[in-house]
Structures are given as C-alpha cells and as structure tokens.
Design a protein around this motif. Structure first.
Motif, PDB file in Angstrom:
ATOM      1  N   UNK A 168      39.439  53.343  36.912  1.00 55.12           N
ATOM      2  CA  UNK A 168      38.296  53.036  37.763  1.00 55.12           C
ATOM      3  C   UNK A 168      37.928  51.561  37.647  1.00 55.12           C
ATOM      4  N   UNK A 169      37.890  51.035  36.422  1.00 55.25           N
ATOM      5  CA  UNK A 169      37.554  49.624  36.245  1.00 55.25           C
ATOM      6  C   UNK A 169      38.590  48.740  36.949  1.00 55.25           C
ATOM      7  N   UNK A 170      39.850  49.158  36.914  1.00 50.60           N
ATOM      8  CA  UNK A 170      40.901  48.407  37.604  1.00 50.60           C
ATOM      9  C   UNK A 170      40.689  48.413  39.109  1.00 50.60           C
ATOM     10  N   UNK A 171      40.410  49.587  39.684  1.00 47.32           N
ATOM     11  CA  UNK A 171      40.178  49.674  41.133  1.00 47.32           C
ATOM     12  C   UNK A 171      38.949  48.873  41.532  1.00 47.32           C
ATOM     13  N   UNK A 172      37.933  48.854  40.676  1.00 52.62           N
ATOM     14  CA  UNK A 172      36.739  48.065  40.970  1.00 52.62           C
ATOM     15  C   UNK A 172      37.074  46.570  40.975  1.00 52.62           C
ATOM     16  N   UNK A 173      37.903  46.129  40.009  1.00 51.29           N
ATOM     17  CA  UNK A 173      38.308  44.725  39.979  1.00 51.29           C
ATOM     18  C   UNK A 173      39.120  44.365  41.214  1.00 51.29           C
ATOM     19  N   UNK A 174      40.003  45.269  41.636  1.00 51.98           N
ATOM     20  CA  UNK A 174      40.785  45.049  42.857  1.00 51.98           C
ATOM     21  C   UNK A 174      39.850  44.897  44.060  1.00 51.98           C
ATOM     22  N   UNK A 175      38.827  45.718  44.119  1.00 53.55           N
ATOM     23  CA  UNK A 175      37.865  45.667  45.229  1.00 53.55           C
ATOM     24  C   UNK A 175      37.158  44.321  45.281  1.00 53.55           C
ATOM     25  N   UNK A 176      36.727  43.839  44.130  1.00 54.32           N
ATOM     26  CA  UNK A 176      36.056  42.540  44.079  1.00 54.32           C
ATOM     27  C   UNK A 176      37.001  41.415  44.464  1.00 54.32           C
ATOM     28  N   UNK A 177      38.243  41.489  43.950  1.00 56.53           N
ATOM     29  CA  UNK A 177      39.215  40.450  44.270  1.00 56.53           C
ATOM     30  C   UNK A 177      39.519  40.439  45.766  1.00 56.53           C
ATOM     31  N   UNK A 178      39.580  41.616  46.386  1.00 57.14           N
ATOM     32  CA  UNK A 178      39.822  41.707  47.823  1.00 57.14           C
ATOM     33  C   UNK A 178      38.728  40.990  48.602  1.00 57.14           C
ATOM     34  N   UNK A 179      37.480  41.192  48.225  1.00 55.69           N
ATOM     35  CA  UNK A 179      36.377  40.528  48.919  1.00 55.69           C
ATOM     36  C   UNK A 179      36.382  39.030  48.643  1.00 55.69           C
ATOM     37  N   UNK A 180      36.673  38.633  47.395  1.00 60.27           N
ATOM     38  CA  UNK A 180      36.736  37.209  47.077  1.00 60.27           C
ATOM     39  C   UNK A 180      37.849  36.532  47.863  1.00 60.27           C
ATOM     40  N   UNK A 181      38.999  37.191  47.963  1.00 60.98           N
ATOM     41  CA  UNK A 181      40.130  36.620  48.698  1.00 60.98           C
ATOM     42  C   UNK A 181      39.774  36.378  50.156  1.00 60.98           C
ATOM     43  N   UNK A 182      39.092  37.333  50.769  1.00 59.49           N
ATOM     44  CA  UNK A 182      38.678  37.172  52.165  1.00 59.49           C
ATOM     45  C   UNK A 182      37.775  35.957  52.321  1.00 59.49           C
ATOM     46  N   UNK A 183      36.824  35.793  51.432  1.00 65.27           N
ATOM     47  CA  UNK A 183      35.914  34.651  51.501  1.00 65.27           C
ATOM     48  C   UNK A 183      36.648  33.342  51.264  1.00 65.27           C
ATOM     49  N   UNK A 184      37.547  33.331  50.294  1.00 69.77           N
ATOM     50  CA  UNK A 184      38.280  32.107  49.973  1.00 69.77           C
ATOM     51  C   UNK A 184      39.185  31.678  51.126  1.00 69.77           C
ATOM     52  N   UNK A 185      39.770  32.648  51.824  1.00 67.57           N
ATOM     53  CA  UNK A 185      40.598  32.323  52.988  1.00 67.57           C
ATOM     54  C   UNK A 185      39.788  31.645  54.075  1.00 67.57           C
ATOM     55  N   UNK A 186      38.492  31.912  54.102  1.00 70.44           N
ATOM     56  CA  UNK A 186      37.602  31.288  55.086  1.00 70.44           C
ATOM     57  C   UNK A 186      37.072  29.932  54.608  1.00 70.44           C
ATOM     58  N   UNK A 187      37.542  29.500  53.431  1.00 69.52           N
ATOM     59  CA  UNK A 187      37.117  28.213  52.900  1.00 69.52           C
ATOM     60  C   UNK A 187      35.746  28.223  52.261  1.00 69.52           C
ATOM     61  N   UNK A 188      35.265  29.398  51.860  1.00 66.80           N
ATOM     62  CA  UNK A 188      33.922  29.505  51.279  1.00 66.80           C
ATOM     63  C   UNK A 188      33.955  29.139  49.784  1.00 66.80           C
ATOM     64  N   UNK A 189      32.824  28.701  49.283  1.00 63.64           N
ATOM     65  CA  UNK A 189      32.635  28.491  47.846  1.00 63.64           C
ATOM     66  C   UNK A 189      32.149  29.804  47.250  1.00 63.64           C
ATOM     67  N   UNK A 190      32.866  30.322  46.248  1.00 63.56           N
ATOM     68  CA  UNK A 190      32.684  31.700  45.798  1.00 63.56           C
ATOM     69  C   UNK A 190      32.412  31.750  44.299  1.00 63.56           C
TER      70      UNK A 190
END
Length: 304
Positions: A168-190
């Motif tokens: 569960x902790x692994x899937x939660x980390x994957x979820x956060x990384x997925x959202x961070x990746x989307x923001x970073x692709x948009x050039x956001x400061x995260x």
C-alpha cells in the motif's frame, strides 16, 4: 525574498473528550499552545500538516497563530479520522484532492479475506501558493493491525500484513510520483512533503525522486543534465549533523518526515532543519499535553 516551507505531523489533533483526543479542555489548550509556539518559532510561510482529526481543532490551531493564516484541510480521512492539510500566510490559488491510484496501478490487498483497495488510505492534498505547487501526504504506517487486532495470530500472519502495508505504501508513493510528474512536465515548481513513514533510503521514499543522479552532496549536483526537469530532491542530506531525525522509535532516531523539491527550489535552498531534537520516544510514556511526538522539518529558500 526568503520563503519557508515546513511539514509537521501534529499527532492526533482532535478535540478534547474524543476517543483519540486529549482528555480535557486544559490538556487540549496546552497542546494547542505548544503547537502554536513551535510554528511561531520556525515561522513558515506554508505548513503542511498531518494527523489532523477534527476540522474544528485545525481551526482552533489556526486561530492561535498571529497574523492572517489560510487553512485547507483534506476531506479524505482514514479509518481513524486523520487527514492532511495546509496552513499558509498567502492564499491558495488552486486546490486538488489526490487519492485514487493511477490507472496503470493494480489494486492492493489489505486483508487476509481478500479485501483490496484502489486508493490511498489517507488522501493527499495539492495546493498552489505563490506559484509553487505543494503536495502533502501521510503514507501508510509500518505500525500494523491484523484484521482489527493489534497482535497477529502467528508469525505467518505478521509477515503477510507487513507485506500488505508495504504494497500500500508503495502504491501511494507511485500515486504521488504520478501527480508530481504531470506537474513537472508542465514546467511547474513542485514540492512533495509530509510523513512518508519511512527513511530517506527506503524504496518507497526513493520512488518519489524520479530520475537518479544529481543528489545533494554529490559531484553531479551542480552539473545540469536531462533528468533535472523531472527530478525531486530530498532535502534530508542537508539537515545539520545530529538533527537529521523527526521522531524517536524505541529509542532510535528516525527521519520519516521529508521535504522533496524540484530543480528551481533545490538550487534556491538556503537551509533546512528540524524544529527540535527534544522528542519523546513514541513507545514511551508522555503527557497528553505534548504538542507532537514528531519534530517539524522546515526549509528556507531564496526566491529572488
């Protein structure tokens, strides 16, 4: 301009008289005063909070702070009723709830009876403040229960439930990384920050970093490369010697509360520290009026 970001597990911030809260109003008031004093001491512009129970308790804490503060609390609590939130001196310009696993992530088993989940146990929360996107989280604890019991039937069950919690902790980390990746692709400061319930080198913590390389205190830090736009830098290596822990478990200091930042903030870091090293062990006796059994972790950045 110096901008300070902090994260703190507030340890069962519930109203007095509730099951997980202080036993009486006086104890509750002492706890709030202790929390407010520490927040005043570290003086964050934005504070990510974990283990918030009652919304009113969060509002009571906000009211204890000097000046104008804005509060945002996730509605996605766990079975204990705890959730994450933010306090900020500046208004939030965007807010997003985060809980569902990415579509490509399999359901995670929770119980021997086959119960599974497709979402984080406690929802994460993203806010935007001063042009910075901050995601706070409280990942699955390593402290286990077994089909509603605090002790397993046998060691085989203990091992299975430890595996369920890790998955569960692994899937939660994957979820956060997925959202961070989307923001970073948009050039956001995260910024991703909160109680990750594991230490810097744990596999689940490492998932959040993205492309390897360029860590603090390595030869590659000051050498730009193609991975920089997708990386998050954990500030843990920059904590002062003797202060690189945020709780004490069975007498052993641990750093389980983290701040991870994208490239612009990694380059703008002035300092990172913990608010205190005077912490009780979470396995030992302590008064209910204590502010928290975690230390806040805070970082100052030069945004000029």
């Amino acid at each position: 301009m110096t901008f300070t970001i902090a994260t703190w597990n507030l340890e069962n911030l519930f109203l007095p008289g509730t099951e997980a809260g202080p036993p009486d109003q006086a104890t509750y008031d002492t706890k709030l005063a202790s929390l407010a004093a520490m927040i005043t001491q570290i003086a964050p512009d934005v504070l990510a909070a974990q283990e918030v129970g009652d919304a009113q308790a969060f509002e009571d804490l906000r009211a204890k702070l000097e000046g104008e503060w804005h509060a945002e609390l996730s509605p996605d609590a766990d079975d204990r009723g705890i959730r994450v939130g933010f306090l900020s001196r500046e208004p939030f310009t965007d807010v997003e709830r985060i809980r569902a696993f990415p579509a490509e992530t399999d359901p995670v088993r929770l119980e021997d009876d086959g119960t599974t989940t497709t979402q984080m146990g406690r929802g994460a929360l993203r806010v935007q403040v001063a042009g910075i996107d901050l995601i706070t989280t409280h990942l699955k604890s390593k402290l286990l229960t077994y089909a509603g019991r605090f002790q397993p039937k046998d060691e085989d069950q203990r091992a299975r439930y430890a595996g369920y919690a890790l998955a569960l902790r692994t899937a939660e980390a994957i979820t956060l990384r997925d959202h961070a990746t989307t923001l970073l692709k948009e050039g956001r400061t995260v910024v991703v920050l909160g109680d990750l319930n594991d230490e810097p080198l744990a596999a689940t913590t490492q998932i959040l970093l993205g492309p390897p390389g360029s860590e603090f205190k390595t030869g590659g830090f000051d050498k730009p490369d193609k991975g920089d736009p997708q990386r998050l830098w954990n500030l843990a290596p920059m904590l002062p010697e003797g202060r690189a822990f945020s709780r004490i478990f069975s007498g052993r200091p641990e750093l389980i509360d983290h701040i991870l930042v994208s490239h612009p903030l990694a380059q703008a870091l002035q300092a990172v520290d913990t608010g205190t090293t005077d912490l009780p062990s979470i396995t030992g006796p302590r008064p209910a009026s204590d502010g928290s059994d975690h230390a806040p972790v805070f970082a100052r950045f030069d945004l000029d």
